[in-house]
Design an enzyme around this catalytic site. Structure first.
Site, mmCIF file in Angstrom:
data_model
loop_
_atom_site.group_PDB
_atom_site.id
_atom_site.type_symbol
_atom_site.label_atom_id
_atom_site.label_comp_id
_atom_site.label_asym_id
_atom_site.label_seq_id
_atom_site.Cartn_x
_atom_site.Cartn_y
_atom_site.Cartn_z
ATOM 1 N N HIS A 241 10.723 -17.960 -17.617
ATOM 2 C CA HIS A 241 10.727 -16.784 -16.742
ATOM 3 C C HIS A 241 12.054 -16.026 -16.819
ATOM 4 C CE1 HIS A 241 7.168 -18.300 -14.087
ATOM 5 N NE2 HIS A 241 6.775 -17.685 -15.184
ATOM 6 N N HIS A 372 0.028 -13.838 -24.154
ATOM 7 C CA HIS A 372 1.457 -14.001 -24.441
ATOM 8 C C HIS A 372 1.730 -13.916 -25.937
ATOM 9 C CE1 HIS A 372 3.435 -14.837 -20.628
ATOM 10 N NE2 HIS A 372 2.408 -15.573 -20.272
#
Length: 408
Positions: A241, A372
């Site tokens: 993240h 992703h």
């Protein structure tokens, strides 16, 4: 090295069978078959709609336009709550709601999917985007412009919890909405979220961003200490993240006419901290999933999305700064992906590896979606603004001219 165009075509081809349910896109197993043990998730349906909108604009697979349209219909249909508004977290294959909680995380992806659908000219995407933005602004932003993580079905109450993950994807969604609609207010809302969580909270914690908070946004540093490998709310710091936020700050920097200098400064710091605590932190190649607050690894599994975001962040930093060190990191991450994650036998990328980079299924089973992997291959090499769907729809110069044109 990976050929990004060929790999995007391969990923889009792998994902085609996920459209098997009229309710949306299925979770896929290791071989790319729909997994009937899973419901149809809104977040997967939205992410796959986004991917197929991009694939249509790129010409990756001939049926991409139809697949993107399938996703828009599902988001406007079975996954949408006609009675109270907003979107269910998931439904059964025949469209029956599974649970009542409504999540900011999923709603952010609905905005992203609708934005990409608008850019790709998918029928119904405009109306879906208008509705999704209205729901998010009215119900999933508080009076300070911060993200409300979840609500009950009636959109009136929810968990006593706030989270950085849903906030991060809301920033991603608002960047897309701002570029597609031309309304810069969405960029400003994204900036406010990032300023609070990154320039405020993360910076105060040495860029080890706390992920979990109470209703007053006080960090809950021991949250899920007994469940350190949770797929959405793990204990500790999540290096992946930090990488994802690093990239998003650079997109904000490229999107704002008077971008604050801290965006690039914090993007650098986040990347450096992620590499410091996450990359080969246990002596094995790859990023560990989570670390404790003293920087030691907690969950040593390697997740594919972390490597994808590392690739995209390194590419974005190289684009923004021109510094060779970031291109070196990009190549290193791409080599890792090619060596360990790309599955040439069954397709897509392995979603999880163990601490020795062998396929594993502790946190994630199967290969749920290609979001992703697909977009990281593009983000690592394309300009930082506008968002991918707008870049693929129109030349950069045309977008710049449209952005600078006064709004009526």
């Amino acid at each position: 090295m990976i050929d990004p165009d060929a790999e995007c075509r391969r990923l889009a081809g792998f994902a085609r069978p996920s459209a098997a349910s009229p309710a949306g896109f299925w979770w896929l197993d290791e071989s790319g078959r729909p997994d009937p043990a899973e419901p149809v998730h809104t977040w997967i349906t939205a992410r796959m709609t986004h991917v197929f909108a991009l694939a249509h604009l790129r010409g990756d697979v001939p049926e991409a336009a139809a697949l993107a349209a399938h996703g828009i219909r599902a988001l406007a249909g079975a996954l949408r709550d006609d009675e109270f508004g907003g979107w269910y977290a998931s439904v059964s294959g025949d469209g029956e709601p599974v649970g009542t909680l409504k999540e900011a995380y999923a709603h952010a992806f609905v905005v992203l999917a609708a934005s990409s659908g608008v850019a790709a000219g998918v029928p119904g995407a405009d109306a879906l985007l208008d509705e999704a933005l209205g729901v998010v602004q009215q119900h999933f932003l508080d009076g300070s412009g911060r993200v409300v993580d979840s609500l009950e079905r009636d959109l009136r109450s929810g968990e006593a919890y706030r989270g950085a993950n849903s906030s991060m994807h809301t920033v991603e969604a608002f960047l897309a909405a701002g570029d597609v609609t031309g309304d810069a207010a969405w960029h400003q809302r994204a900036l406010a979220i990032a300023e609070h969580l990154i320039h405020g909270v993360a910076r105060a914690h040495g860029y080890d961003l706390p992920e979990h908070f109470d209703l007053s946004w006080s960090p809950l540093l021991d949250y899920n200490a007994d469940r350190p490998g949770d797929p959405f709310r793990p204990y500790g710091c999540t290096p992946g993240h930090l990488l994802e936020w690093s990239r998003l700050l650079l997109h904000l920097d490229a999107s704002l006419p008077d971008a604050p200098s801290w965006l690039v400064e914090d993007a650098r710091a986040l990347f450096e901290r992620a590499v410091e605590v996450g990359w080969s932190a246990d002596g094995e190649t790859g990023f560990v999933y989570t670390t404790s607050w003293d920087g030691t690894p907690v969950t040593r599994l390697r997740l594919h999305w972390v490597a994808a975001e590392a690739l995209a962040a390194a590419g974005a930093l190289h684009t923004r700064t021109g510094e060779a060190v970031y291109d070196e990191w990009r190549r290193r991450f791409e080599d890792y992906i090619e060596t360990h994650l790309v599955d040439r036998e069954l397709g897509s990328w392995h979603h999880e590896l163990d601490e020795h980079n062998r396929p594993s299924h502790v946190i994630w089973h199967g290969k749920p979606d290609v979001y992703h992997a697909y977009q990281a291959l593009l983000l690592a090499r394309m300009p930082l603004a506008p968002v991918l769907s707008v870049q693929l729809r129109e030349p950069q110069a045309a977008w710049n001219e449209r952005r600078e044109r006064p709004r009526p």
